[in-house]
Scaffold this motif. Structure first.
Motif, mmCIF file in Angstrom:
data_model
loop_
_atom_site.group_PDB
_atom_site.id
_atom_site.type_symbol
_atom_site.label_atom_id
_atom_site.label_comp_id
_atom_site.label_asym_id
_atom_site.label_seq_id
_atom_site.Cartn_x
_atom_site.Cartn_y
_atom_site.Cartn_z
ATOM 1 N N ALA A 276 0.850 -1.197 0.000
ATOM 2 C CA ALA A 276 0.000 0.000 0.000
ATOM 3 C C ALA A 276 0.879 1.238 0.000
ATOM 4 C CB ALA A 276 -0.914 -0.025 1.223
ATOM 5 N N ALA A 278 -0.224 4.053 -1.729
ATOM 6 C CA ALA A 278 -1.072 5.208 -2.046
ATOM 7 C C ALA A 278 -1.161 6.171 -0.870
ATOM 8 C CB ALA A 278 -2.477 4.718 -2.423
ATOM 9 N N ASP A 282 -7.305 11.082 4.096
ATOM 10 C CA ASP A 282 -7.874 10.606 5.360
ATOM 11 C C ASP A 282 -9.360 10.922 5.449
ATOM 12 O OD1 ASP A 282 -5.617 9.421 6.475
ATOM 13 O OD2 ASP A 282 -4.792 11.375 7.013
ATOM 14 N N THR A 310 -12.349 4.988 4.875
ATOM 15 C CA THR A 310 -11.955 3.674 5.407
ATOM 16 C C THR A 310 -10.471 3.467 5.148
ATOM 17 O OG1 THR A 310 -14.122 2.878 4.798
ATOM 18 C CG2 THR A 310 -12.470 1.198 5.247
ATOM 19 N N ILE A 312 -7.754 1.475 3.853
ATOM 20 C CA ILE A 312 -7.690 0.342 2.908
ATOM 21 C C ILE A 312 -6.703 -0.708 3.416
ATOM 22 C CG2 ILE A 312 -7.177 -0.333 0.518
ATOM 23 C CD1 ILE A 312 -7.821 2.643 -0.247
ATOM 24 N N LEU A 313 -5.534 -0.239 3.827
ATOM 25 C CA LEU A 313 -4.494 -1.168 4.283
ATOM 26 C C LEU A 313 -4.977 -1.958 5.502
ATOM 27 C CD1 LEU A 313 -1.611 -2.299 4.277
ATOM 28 C CD2 LEU A 313 -0.895 -0.282 5.575
ATOM 29 N N PHE A 332 3.072 1.690 3.965
ATOM 30 C CA PHE A 332 4.022 2.789 3.833
ATOM 31 C C PHE A 332 3.639 3.875 4.838
ATOM 32 C CE2 PHE A 332 7.176 3.180 0.366
ATOM 33 C CZ PHE A 332 7.148 1.882 -0.063
ATOM 34 N N LYS A 346 3.062 2.765 13.753
ATOM 35 C CA LYS A 346 2.089 2.612 12.663
ATOM 36 C C LYS A 346 1.993 1.156 12.222
ATOM 37 C CE LYS A 346 1.397 6.258 10.196
ATOM 38 N NZ LYS A 346 1.594 7.365 9.259
ATOM 39 N N ARG A 349 -0.268 -0.452 14.648
ATOM 40 C CA ARG A 349 -1.638 0.074 14.515
ATOM 41 C C ARG A 349 -2.341 -0.488 13.272
ATOM 42 N NH1 ARG A 349 -0.411 5.278 14.778
ATOM 43 N NH2 ARG A 349 -1.058 5.955 12.703
ATOM 44 N N LYS A 350 -1.574 -0.608 12.169
ATOM 45 C CA LYS A 350 -2.185 -1.092 10.926
ATOM 46 C C LYS A 350 -2.270 -2.621 10.891
ATOM 47 C CE LYS A 350 -2.050 2.992 8.611
ATOM 48 N NZ LYS A 350 -3.017 3.637 7.735
HETATM 49 N N1 CTP Z 1 -3.679 3.883 3.921
HETATM 50 C C1 CTP Z 1 -4.751 3.228 3.338
HETATM 51 N N2 CTP Z 1 -5.996 3.748 3.411
HETATM 52 C C2 CTP Z 1 -6.220 4.912 4.074
HETATM 53 C C3 CTP Z 1 -5.155 5.585 4.670
HETATM 54 C C4 CTP Z 1 -3.894 5.045 4.570
HETATM 55 O O1 CTP Z 1 -4.541 2.169 2.716
HETATM 56 N N3 CTP Z 1 -7.459 5.383 4.131
HETATM 57 C C5 CTP Z 1 -2.344 3.266 3.853
HETATM 58 C C6 CTP Z 1 -1.348 3.987 3.003
HETATM 59 O O2 CTP Z 1 -1.375 3.529 1.668
HETATM 60 C C7 CTP Z 1 -0.045 3.661 3.707
HETATM 61 C C8 CTP Z 1 -0.429 3.570 5.169
HETATM 62 O O3 CTP Z 1 -1.811 3.293 5.167
HETATM 63 O O4 CTP Z 1 0.418 2.382 3.344
HETATM 64 C C9 CTP Z 1 -0.071 4.791 5.977
HETATM 65 O O5 CTP Z 1 -0.973 5.778 5.848
HETATM 66 P P1 CTP Z 1 -0.939 7.162 6.693
HETATM 67 O O6 CTP Z 1 -1.919 8.026 6.043
HETATM 68 O O7 CTP Z 1 0.455 7.674 6.791
HETATM 69 O O8 CTP Z 1 -1.320 6.688 8.112
HETATM 70 P P2 CTP Z 1 -2.313 7.301 9.137
HETATM 71 O O9 CTP Z 1 -2.885 6.123 9.843
HETATM 72 O O10 CTP Z 1 -3.240 8.219 8.447
HETATM 73 O O11 CTP Z 1 -1.399 8.045 10.175
HETATM 74 P P3 CTP Z 1 -1.106 9.591 10.435
HETATM 75 O O12 CTP Z 1 -2.077 10.378 9.620
HETATM 76 O O13 CTP Z 1 -1.233 9.714 11.864
HETATM 77 O O14 CTP Z 1 0.311 9.769 9.970
#
Ligand code: CTP
Length: 409
Positions: A276, A278, A282, A310, A312-313, A332, A346, A349-350
């Motif tokens: 992921a 992309a 948010d 939502t 995605i990851l 990422f 992260k 968390r993910k």
């Molecule tokens: N990602 C995703 N779907 C989303 C948001 C993020 O798949 N709706 C994926 C991105 O592709 C990336 C990872 O999650 O691989 C990190 O996303 P990031 O936006 O940096 O993380 P957040 O949880 O939003 O953390 P923060 O905003 O606190 O940095």
């Protein structure tokens, strides 16, 4: 880039109008760092002169098995022994038939037959009229050539020199160059199906406005290309970016985070690795106005309300296939500071086994970057480099971890 540095390619030309493209291909191979020895058949010399190819390759062209310049008078042995690959471009229908039967009545076919089959690969770029291409004899020959160990580089489709339109054109020089580069990459992802999300998303406010971000998609596209070169089947779900689709990659274009979620979840069903990259928005506007929001005289600003997209990851990482180990997920993180600390948090968390951190403002839109890989065992750095080199290293790291996860000790 110098992706072919140290490689010596024997470029064989056979009779066909596509010989004019072989001149450009010769140049492109050399620009990428290869040395090129051109060998031409008599028919090829009807279409383009050896002088052109000699000037471009900076080497005398060989066209006869009786060439007395070689001390032992065996150019077919000498030229094939020093090659890292023999590339026949264009390869005519007649020359394919010759190769297939092991005939050897001119230097090029003699050399192909005499090559050490295990150490000197033969790459074939056919070029012919569409009827010749579709003919059962040609298709039969093709299948047998592949069974005999040749690598078929495919054909293009479109307008042909004869005025007809269809399959059988030689691929363009840049396409052939990409295929040759890919051929030499280690096949560490053979048999894998990689899903990559890349680029920004666009969240519409009204029919003419929206919210997006500065992600260029370059890292994700480089990872898709590197995974394809490494032998994987690759699906690339791309947000709105103007980047060419890497060769051999299946691309699905999306706009919003909601579209990306649907397409990514759909493709994840068949994938074994998900990366992921992309930069998914948010938030999105709670509703999209059907008509353009106009300024009015009141001086009041339009009130925009947002809802969260939502993740995605995280969604895919929670799926039963990811939880069972059938799908290896890589996230990422673009951070502005304290990369190790944020990337470590992260990853947990993910809920993913590997998270790749980079400093966002230093990479968006740039051609190079540096990566920090964080997994359960700690952190590994991949030093600053261009994005394709980084992508190839990352693919190697993912392949190692994926194998270890699939076959725990
Ligand atoms: N990602 C995703 N779907 C989303 C948001 C993020 O798949 N709706 C994926 C991105 O592709 C990336 C990872 O999650 O691989 C990190 O996303 P990031 O936006 O940096 O993380 P957040 O949880 O939003 O953390 P923060 O905003 O606190 O940095």
């Amino acid at each position: 880039m110098n992706d072919l540095a140290g490689k010596h390619i024997v470029l064989g030309l056979t009779g066909g109008i596509a010989c004019y493209k072989a001149a450009e291909l010769c140049r492109a191979l050399i620009k990428e760092g290869a040395t090129v020895q051109v060998v031409m058949t008599e028919a090829a010399a009807q279409f383009i002169t050896p002088v052109t190819l000699q000037a471009l390759s900076n080497r005398t062209v060989y066209d006869s098995q009786w060439d007395a310049r070689e001390r032992n008078n065996m150019p077919h042995i000498n030229l094939s022994r020093e090659a890292d690959a023999i590339l026949i471009a264009p390869c005519s229908a007649d020359f394919m038939a010759k190769l297939l039967h092991g005939r050897a009545d001119d230097l090029l076919s003699l050399m192909c037959l005499a090559r050490p089959i295990d150490s000197v690969p033969l790459l074939v770029a056919p070029a012919m009229n569409r009827e010749m291409w579709a003919h059962p004899a040609t298709q039969r020959n093709l299948a047998q050539l592949q069974a005999d160990g040749a690598t078929l580089l495919g054909v293009g489709s479109g307008f042909q020199a004869c005025g007809e339109t269809g399959d059988g054109r030689m691929l363009e020089p840049q396409e052939l160059l990409q295929d040759v580069i890919a051929f030499f990459q280690p096949k560490v992802l053979a048999g894998e199906h990689v899903l990559v999300t890349a680029g920004p998303t666009f969240e519409a406010i009204d029919p003419v406005r929206g919210i997006t971000n500065l992600s260029s998609g370059k890292m994700g596209f480089a990872i898709a290309r590197a995974a394809q070169e490494a032998g994987a089947t690759v699906t690339l779900v791309a947000g709105p970016v103007h980047l060419p689709t890497p060769r051999g990659v299946q691309r699905v274009d999306v706009k919003s985070a909601a579209n990306m979620l649907v397409q990514a979840v759909d493709s994840a069903g068949a994938a074994t690795i998900f990366v992921a990259t992309a930069a998914v928005a948010d938030w999105r506007p709670a509703s999209t106005a059907e008509q353009k929001i106009k300024k009015d005289a009141s001086g009041l600003l339009p009130a925009l309300e947002f809802v969260e997209n939502t993740d995605i990851l995280a969604t895919i990482a929670q799926s039963p296939r990811a939880q069972s180990g059938a799908l290896y997920c890589v996230g990422f993180a673009a951070e502005s500071h304290d990369l190790l600390q944020h990337a470590t948090a992260k990853r947990i968390r993910k809920g993913v086994p590997l998270l790749v951190g980079n400093i966002g403002p230093a990479t968006f839109g740039q051609d190079d970057n540096a990566l920090l890989l964080v997994d359960a065992d700690g952190a590994t750095e991949i030093a600053r480099n261009d994005k394709l080199t980084l992508a190839r290293r990352l693919v190697a790291e993912i392949a190692q971890r994926r194998k270890a996860a699939a076959n725990p000790a």
